[in-house]
Design an enzyme around this catalytic site. Structure first.
Site, mmCIF file in Angstrom:
data_model
loop_
_atom_site.group_PDB
_atom_site.id
_atom_site.type_symbol
_atom_site.label_atom_id
_atom_site.label_comp_id
_atom_site.label_asym_id
_atom_site.label_seq_id
_atom_site.Cartn_x
_atom_site.Cartn_y
_atom_site.Cartn_z
ATOM 1 N N SER A 140 0.716 -1.250 -0.011
ATOM 2 C CA SER A 140 -0.140 -0.009 -0.049
ATOM 3 C C SER A 140 0.752 1.209 0.136
ATOM 4 O O SER A 140 2.040 1.036 0.312
ATOM 5 C CB SER A 140 -1.020 0.092 1.197
ATOM 6 O OG SER A 140 -1.477 1.189 1.340
ATOM 7 N N TYR A 176 -3.042 -0.911 10.310
ATOM 8 C CA TYR A 176 -3.016 -1.131 8.883
ATOM 9 C C TYR A 176 -1.675 -0.536 8.254
ATOM 10 O O TYR A 176 -1.284 -1.427 7.632
ATOM 11 C CB TYR A 176 -4.404 -0.504 8.045
ATOM 12 C CG TYR A 176 -4.127 -0.577 6.665
ATOM 13 C CD1 TYR A 176 -4.634 -1.684 6.075
ATOM 14 C CD2 TYR A 176 -3.960 0.464 5.756
ATOM 15 C CE1 TYR A 176 -4.706 -2.053 4.665
ATOM 16 C CE2 TYR A 176 -3.833 0.337 4.401
ATOM 17 C CZ TYR A 176 -4.351 -0.940 3.947
ATOM 18 O OH TYR A 176 -4.650 -1.259 2.484
#
Length: 679
Positions: free
Chosen positions: A556, A569
């Site tokens: 990400s 996350y």
């Protein structure tokens, strides 16, 4: 426009015959019908023949798979036939007999159908018929089985002369309904489609009954002590352990996709005393050995040996196989023979475990295995009433390295970039993972759809084309056991694994003080730990294969530059990003490349966003959830929204063959987030 009535009847008959494997094998055999139609040029009557074209399958034959030829021109070819030494030239002449545009290319058997004086002709490869055709005293047995209603025709390679031979046999035997072709199959005829089909089935079923009633009880000899099949669970474990190594052996000349079967037919054959002798004789019917090669590789050890001993012996036997195949080629090759296509086996038999078959794609590998099952059935039938006696090795070579067969291979379309590659994608039941799986299949790969949601995974696999393209496995990536089972399923489905995409993920958006240890552990278990476990299992398979491989992490933008309120996350994505660097360095010596992709703002189609992450992030930024994609796009340099297919494009860019010297790279797919530029 509806097909001509004779063509329609032909298609119905062909589909019925081809739908039953007792009648013919996949893509094997051909059927024809003759009839009168109107010549669009003269307006008069013209006699035509509709015949299954080259490469088609009877069970799924449609009108587009038929070649349509003028009978008068076909018969006129007899006047210019230059003799058996130049009969291959006649195949090109069929093109000058075609009627109209379109249709399939005429096959080598067109002459058989056109020259035989019958309105309808079936040429089939039933196991029962080939058993008689490959028996040492096949001519005598054919007479005993059928009397004078079916005539024996000695082996002759398919072609124009065989068509002339069968036409002469029919003319000389008006009482006959068909013939058995030595070393090959059967041909039947009739005045109507119904009569022809009835005659074909009569020959096939009569031969089946003859073999059953006349045959001895143990045509393959007694079961050898220690060679009986392993139990189901143990057999699957052993097959999964051997599969990557066997695929490596079968892929020395060119990469192959694998197929495994442990059917009772195969296991019984491999447990018998006579299987080494019979396997060494090879297959006989041309359709068989074109797909199975001249003979299989057979492991000569019982299934009770340790896997390492079996692997060591397989490697020795493979080296011997390659030497023997090269010698076979040299014995028979002529100056104008096509170059040797490769010396690896297409069929590998492991007693007590099963059969591994290989091809340029899953369907080809599966069909090769089906053809060897046909060959086992043929051997059983022949040995039951006589002795199995396939055609001479020199004749097999003439078929395998036939100039016409080589030309057919050269006409095949160029393989897609990911052809022969087997991929496993986690979280592939939806969102980014689904888009990746779709792109990989479109580029020629076989894909294992791994997802926690079994229903989603099954739906995606079905939509991608089913088991010849994609299979579904249910897997929780936090479970070592489930991951191991997923890879076993992958290697049993396709032979091995070459490309793994760590995509499974979850996200919970909370500020630090609201993030619980459970939130932290869950995200790290799925993404950091899960990716580690998947990559570790992938490396085991890839190292055993020795064919290199690719591991892709869907990390990400947050691995580099994190947004607010998502510490768990972002931290786990940073963990994944560093795994890329570490594994790229460690696995490079095995030819395994490890790269990552850093998406951002993938809202539409994303499983994570649909699961609540979108609402959480929208609340964080103070906007409506449906405007989240637009919001993310506007904060990028390119002002473009990122979609799942854009991530899939990056996966293909890294694995499609152009970036062969790239590993340890992270590719941003974020439409340009300057703060996340890699430094």
């Amino acid at each position: 426009m509806a097909p001509h009535p004779e063509a329609a009847a032909l298609l119905s008959r062909s589909n019925r015959l081809g739908s039953d494997p007792r009648n013919t094998n996949y893509a094997g055999g051909n059927t024809s019908a003759k009839g009168i139609d109107t010549d669009p040029v003269t307006g008069g009557d013209v006699e035509l023949m509709w015949v299954k074209g080259s490469g088609g399958d009877l069970g799924t034959l449609t009108e587009s798979g038929l070649a349509v030829l003028r009978i008068d021109r076909l018969l006129a070819l007899k006047d210019v036939y230059p003799g058996v030494e130049r009969e291959d030239e006649m195949v090109a002449a069929f093109d000058y007999c075609l009627h109209g545009k379109g249709g399939a290319a005429p096959s080598i058997d067109t002459a058989m159908h056109g020259l035989v004086d019958a309105a309808h002709v079936d040429h089939l490869h039933p196991d029962s018929g080939i058993a008689l055709a490959c028996a040492a005293d096949g001519e005598k047995l054919t007479a005993e089985c059928f009397g004078d209603s079916v005539v024996w025709v000695p082996w002759r390679r398919p072609g124009f002369q065989l068509g002339l031979d069968i036409a002469a046999v029919k003319k000389a035997n008006p009482q006959a309904i068909g013939c058995v072709l030595g070393g090959h199959g059967i041909t039947a005829w009739g005045d109507t489609a119904e009569e022809c089909e009835r005659n074909s089935l009569h020959i096939i079923r009569t031969a089946e009954t003859f073999l059953a009633e006349r045959g001895k009880d143990e045509p393959f000899g007694p079961v050898v002590e220690g060679y009986a099949a392993l139990g189901g669970v143990e057999r699957r474990e052993r097959a999964a352990a051997l599969a990557p190594v066997i695929r490596s052996l079968a892929s020395q000349d060119r990469p192959q996709v694998g197929h495994f079967t442990d059917s009772e037919v195969v296991l019984d054959f491999l447990a018998s005393a006579e299987h080494p002798r019979l396997a060494a004789l090879g297959t006989s019917c041309p359709d068989h050995f074109l797909r199975t090669k001249v003979r299989p590789l057979v492991l000569d050890l019982p299934p009770t040996v340790e896997p390492d001993e079996a692997i060591a012996r397989l490697k020795e036997l493979h080296a011997e196989y390659r030497e023997e195949y090269a010698a076979y080629y040299q014995r028979h090759a002529l100056p104008d023979s096509p170059a040797m296509r490769g010396a690896d086996p297409a069929i590998v038999l492991v007693p007590g475990v099963g059969m591994f078959s290989f091809g340029k794609d899953k369907q080809t590998a599966r069909v090769a295995g089906e053809f060897y099952v046909n060959a086992i059935n043929v051997m059983r039938g022949a040995e039951a009433v006589s002795t199995y006696a396939p055609i001479e090795e020199s004749e097999k070579f003439r078929i395998e390295y036939w100039a016409l067969e080589e030309a057919k291979l050269q006409r095949m379309p160029k393989p897609k970039p990911l052809a022969t590659r087997v991929a496993l994608v986690t979280g592939a039941g939806s969102g980014i993972g689904k888009a990746i799986a779709e792109r990989l299949v479109a580029e020629g790969a076989c894909v294992v759809i791994a997802d926690l949601n079994a229903e989603n995974a099954a739906d995606v696999a079905t939509a991608l084309g089913g088991p010849d393209k994609a299979v579904a496995v249910t897997v929780d990536v936090t479970s070592e056991e489930q991951i191991a089972e997923a890879f076993k399923a992958a290697v049993l489905a396709f032979g091995g694994v070459d490309l793994v995409v760590n995509n499974a993920g979850i996200s919970i958006s909370k500020p630090l003080l609201e993030t619980t240890a459970k939130d932290w552990d869950l995200q790290h278990d799925i993404m950091a730990r899960g990716s580690f476990l998947v990559s570790r299992e992938a490396a085991r398979v890839m190292i055993a294969q020795g064919l290199g491989g690719d591991v892709i992490y869907i990390a990400s933008k947050n691995a580099v530059f994190a947004g607010p309120n998502n510490i768990a996350y972002s931290a786990t994505k940073a963990d994944q990003a560093h795994q890329v660097r570490l594994l790229a360095a460690e696995l490079g010596e095995h030819g395994i490349r490890v790269n990552g992709i850093n998406p951002d703002g993938v809202v539409r189609g994303s499983g994570i966003f649909a699961g609540g992450w979108g609402a959480q992030r929208a609340a964080t930024y103070g906007i409506e959830e449906e405007k989240l994609g637009e919001f993310y796009a506007q904060r990028t340099i390119l002002k473009r929204e990122v979609l799942p297919e854009h991530v899939a494009n990056a996966v293909f860019a890294l694995t499609g063959g152009d970036l062969t010297h790239t590993t340890g790279l992270h590719v941003p797919v974020d439409a340009g987030v300057a703060a996340a530029f890699l430094r």
